[in-house]
Each structure stands twice: as structure tokens, then as C-alpha cells.
Design a protein around this motif. Structure first.
Motif, short mmCIF file in Angstrom:
data_model
loop_
_atom_site.label_atom_id
_atom_site.label_comp_id
_atom_site.label_asym_id
_atom_site.label_seq_id
_atom_site.Cartn_x
_atom_site.Cartn_y
_atom_site.Cartn_z
N ASP A 25 0.87 -1.17 0.00
CA ASP A 25 0.00 0.00 0.00
C ASP A 25 0.91 1.22 0.00
O ASP A 25 1.12 1.87 1.02
CB ASP A 25 -0.91 -0.03 1.23
CG ASP A 25 -1.98 1.04 1.17
OD1 ASP A 25 -2.13 1.65 0.09
OD2 ASP A 25 -2.67 1.27 2.18
N SER A 30 -6.22 9.48 -1.56
CA SER A 30 -7.61 9.88 -1.31
C SER A 30 -7.76 11.40 -1.22
O SER A 30 -8.74 11.96 -1.74
CB SER A 30 -8.13 9.21 -0.04
OG SER A 30 -7.29 9.51 1.07
N GLU A 66 -2.11 -1.17 -7.09
CA GLU A 66 -3.50 -1.52 -7.29
C GLU A 66 -4.43 -0.92 -6.24
O GLU A 66 -5.62 -0.71 -6.49
CB GLU A 66 -3.68 -3.05 -7.33
CG GLU A 66 -3.35 -3.78 -6.04
CD GLU A 66 -1.87 -4.14 -5.92
OE1 GLU A 66 -1.56 -5.00 -5.08
OE2 GLU A 66 -1.04 -3.58 -6.65
N SER A 67 -3.90 -0.60 -5.04
CA SER A 67 -4.74 0.01 -4.01
C SER A 67 -5.26 1.38 -4.45
O SER A 67 -6.34 1.81 -4.04
CB SER A 67 -3.96 0.15 -2.71
OG SER A 67 -2.82 0.98 -2.88
N CYS A 68 -4.50 2.06 -5.31
CA CYS A 68 -4.93 3.37 -5.82
C CYS A 68 -6.17 3.22 -6.71
O CYS A 68 -7.02 4.12 -6.76
CB CYS A 68 -3.81 4.04 -6.60
SG CYS A 68 -2.34 4.40 -5.62
N GLU A 70 -8.58 1.07 -6.28
CA GLU A 70 -9.72 0.94 -5.37
C GLU A 70 -10.11 2.29 -4.79
O GLU A 70 -11.30 2.61 -4.65
CB GLU A 70 -9.39 -0.06 -4.26
CG GLU A 70 -10.49 -0.26 -3.24
CD GLU A 70 -11.77 -0.84 -3.83
OE1 GLU A 70 -12.78 -0.88 -3.12
OE2 GLU A 70 -11.76 -1.24 -5.02
N THR A 71 -9.12 3.11 -4.46
CA THR A 71 -9.42 4.45 -3.94
C THR A 71 -10.16 5.27 -4.98
O THR A 71 -11.15 5.95 -4.68
CB THR A 71 -8.12 5.17 -3.55
OG1 THR A 71 -7.46 4.43 -2.52
CG2 THR A 71 -8.41 6.58 -3.05
N ARG A 73 -12.00 4.18 -7.39
CA ARG A 73 -13.36 3.64 -7.55
C ARG A 73 -14.28 4.15 -6.45
O ARG A 73 -15.40 4.62 -6.72
CB ARG A 73 -13.31 2.11 -7.53
CG ARG A 73 -14.67 1.45 -7.81
CD ARG A 73 -14.65 -0.02 -7.47
NE ARG A 73 -14.50 -0.27 -6.04
CZ ARG A 73 -15.49 -0.17 -5.16
NH1 ARG A 73 -16.71 0.17 -5.56
NH2 ARG A 73 -15.27 -0.41 -3.88
N LYS A 74 -13.83 4.09 -5.21
CA LYS A 74 -14.66 4.49 -4.08
C LYS A 74 -14.96 5.99 -4.10
O LYS A 74 -16.09 6.42 -3.88
CB LYS A 74 -13.98 4.13 -2.76
CG LYS A 74 -13.96 2.64 -2.45
CD LYS A 74 -13.27 2.39 -1.12
CE LYS A 74 -13.29 0.91 -0.76
NZ LYS A 74 -12.58 0.67 0.52
N SER A 79 -16.08 2.89 -12.29
CA SER A 79 -15.67 1.51 -12.13
C SER A 79 -15.39 0.86 -13.47
O SER A 79 -15.84 1.34 -14.52
CB SER A 79 -16.75 0.71 -11.40
OG SER A 79 -17.90 0.56 -12.22
#
Length: 343
Positions: A25, A30, A66-68, A70-71, A73-74, A79
């Protein structure tokens, strides 16, 4: 006892996976995502948003990103499933960046992570406007080396191009007439020369241009699986506008049929209002203009593509065409003029 053993292995695997995710991570984006949303005056419920990013490909501090995704997307509501979160292929050592694009205004906020710091800029990237040099130069100044990728892909999405063409853009990392030609060549093949059971496409890519990335995505004719053989060859004087050799190969019978296809870039430029002088003097602006000009023809490949030659392919001929240093057109008794190659 056996069940306990299996459970223990699964538990260890799950624990190990969780540890890997937590360790990889590398950065929290964010705050920057929210800042970009505020600049655009949108929320994660707003319509007409698209996100472009090289997260998932590049690394930060040695870790994958890859965690970025997901951020993004949220925080944005975009998506993969909705077709508005696009992951743009980049080498692992390139800077991490993302763009949030607002289609109704054509404004975007570009955020890039460089030397341990975020840089953020808002710019209008309307495709029509970027066919004018003054506006293209402004986009280039604001977006740097990612300008062509961002302007072309965002506008392609904004004009509602097919999702499979967007997948080609992600892989190729920009949208250009050469990529469109590959998309149309794939469509032409499937429509005119569909595969029967036990058959596959093999492509001798010669001459080489951006078409080849689209062909690999649409037809799965990847180089690594020997579905494509890429050959840059010297120019000759017979087959004009050639777009490669396309073979339907029957593995059971150990033979096939080959097709030499052509693509008419002169016609593509002409319908787009781009002169040969424009193409040379304003290369990026002209490519954006041809992108727009070709959009109504994406499902009409026959407007630009013809079958120039058809021939039978034996296993011996296929092997000779595949070999490095061999001109495949000489093997089938044809010569080639490399004209009108685009990118």
C-alpha cells in the motif's frame, strides 16, 4: 485430521495474502482525489465522469499500486464494470498519475506523483478544440508527456466509442488512427473470414504500425503465443497500402488460407479534412482530427479495407514467412511498398 490440515493450509494462505496486501500500500491518494473532485465540482454520484490512471502498472517505492485503483473507484464512483475507469498501460518505472474527466464541460484534473510530491492541474481537453495548434500546445504544456494519451482516450470515451476499442486504447496507451485501423482490420477479418472449428488467426505483421496492438487485444493474436510475427521490412514497389498478411490456420489439417489486406489512410485523412501538408506540419492535431473523422466508420471497415490477394498456405510456407530476416511477401511472390504508414 485431514480436514484440519487443509483448513490450516488455507488459513496460512489467507493470512499471507492479507499480509501482502497490507504491505503493498505504497501511497494514499484519497486527499488528491477529493481535491480533484472539488475542482471539477462533482461528487461520486455525478454522471458523465471518467477516470484514467496508470495505477496497477507503475510502482511507487518498489510497491505495486493496485490500491490506488480501489481508492479511485470508491471516491469517484467510476468503475471497470461501468466502463469509466480506464487503466492505461505504462512501464513500471513511470510516475503514478490519474485524471478525472468531466464529459459535459470537457474539463479534467490531472494529478501526477513526482519526486515524492503531488502536482495537480485543471485543463480543458475538448477534442475538437485540440485539433487547433494553440489549444493542443496548451494541453501539452499542462499535461506534459501524457497529453496525447489523456486528450485522445478521454475524448474517445466521451464520444462513446465501443468498450472493446477502449480496451485497445488502454493497452496501446493512446488513441490514434493507426489503432483504429487495427480495430477495423479485426472487425473485417471476423466478418469476412470467420473461424471454423480447429482454426485460428495467425498474423504476419508487415509493415508494422499501431494496428498490431489492437489486433492482439481483439483477436488474442499475441506475439508470445505465436499468433503474430512482427517484421519491419524494406520498401518495395508492388503492393500499395498493404496492412499485413492474415492467415486462417487449421491445426488439424496443417494448412490454411492467407489474405493480404490493405488499408486506405489517404481516404481516412480525406474524410477527416486532413491534408498531407497538415499531417506533416501538425502531426498530433491531425491525428486527433482523424480520430474524430473515423468515429462514424468504426463499424464500416470495408470503407477502408480491401483483400488484395488470397493464397494457400502450407506448413512449409508458414514456417518460411515466420522466420526472422525473411520477407514474407517475397515468399508468396508479392512485393510491398510501405506507404501511408501511420501512428
Amino acid at each position: 485430521m485431514k480436514k484440519i490440515y487443509i483448513f490450516s493450509i488455507i488459513a496460512l494462505i489467507c493470512a499471507g495474502t492479507a499480509g501482502i496486501v497490507a504491505a503493498e500500500d505504497p501511497i494514499d491518494i484519497s486527499g488528491e482525489v477529493q481535491s480533484a473532485m472539488d475542482l471539477l465540482d462533482v461528487t461520486n454520484e455525478s454522471e458523465g465522469l471518467c477516470v484514467l490512471t496508470d495505477a496497477g502498472y507503475v510502482k511507487v517505492n518498489g510497491f505495486t499500486t493496485e490500491s490506488c485503483i480501489e481508492t479511485l473507484r470508491k471516491e469517484t464512483g467510476c468503475s471497470v464494470g461501468n466502463g469509466n475507469l480506464l487503466m492505461i498501460h505504462r512501464a513500471i518505472d513511470k510516475p503514478l498519475w490519474f485524471v478525472i474527466f468531466k464529459n459535459d464541460t470537457k474539463d479534467c484534473v490531472y494529478t501526477v506523483y513526482n519526486n515524492g510530491e503531488f502536482e495537480q492541474v485543471m485543463v480543458n481537453i475538448d477534442g475538437e478544440n485540440n485539433t487547433i495548434s494553440e489549444n493542443w500546445n496548451a494541453s501539452k504544456k499542462a499535461l506534459g508527456s501524457n497529453a496525447f494519451s489523456i486528450v485522445t482516450i478521454a475524448n474517445g470515451w466521451g464520444y462513446n466509442v465501443p468498450y472493446d476499442l477502449l480496451k485497445c486504447m488502454e493497452f496501446h496507451n493512446h488513441y490514434c488512427p493507426g489503432l483504429t485501423s487495427g480495430y477495423q482490420l479485426a472487425d473485417y477479418l471476423v466478418e469476412n473470414y470467420p473461424l471454423d472449428e480447429g482454426e485460428k488467426y495467425i498474423i504476419i505483421s508487415s509493415p508494422v504500425w499501431c494496428k498490431d496492438d489492437a489486433l492482439q487485444i481483439i483477436l488474442d493474436t499475441t506475439v508470445g503465443k505465436r499468433g503474430m510475427f512482427v517484421k519491419n521490412i524494406p520498401p518495395y514497389n508492388d503492393v500499395q497500402k498493404t496492412a499485413g498478411i492474415y492467415i486462417i490456420w487449421n491445426s488439424t489439417n496443417n494448412n490454411g488460407t492467407g489474405y493480404v489486406l490493405t488499408y486506405d489512410f489517404d481516404k481516412a485523412k480525406n474524410i477527416s479534412g486532413v491534408t498531407p501538408e497538415d499531417w506533416k506540419k501538425y502531426p498530433m492535431e491531425s491525428r486527433i482530427k482523424v480520430n474524430l473523422g473515423l468515429m462514424p466508420y468504426l463499424d464500416q471497415p470495408e470503407e477502408f479495407i480491401t483483400t488484395r490477394y488470397t493464397f494457400e498456405v502450407t506448413s512449409g510456407l508458414l514456417t518460411r514467412m515466420e522466420i526472422a530476416g525473411v520477407n514474407p511477401y517475397l515468399e508468396i511472390g508479392r512485393l510491398i511498398l510501405q506507404d501511408n504508414i501511420t501512428s
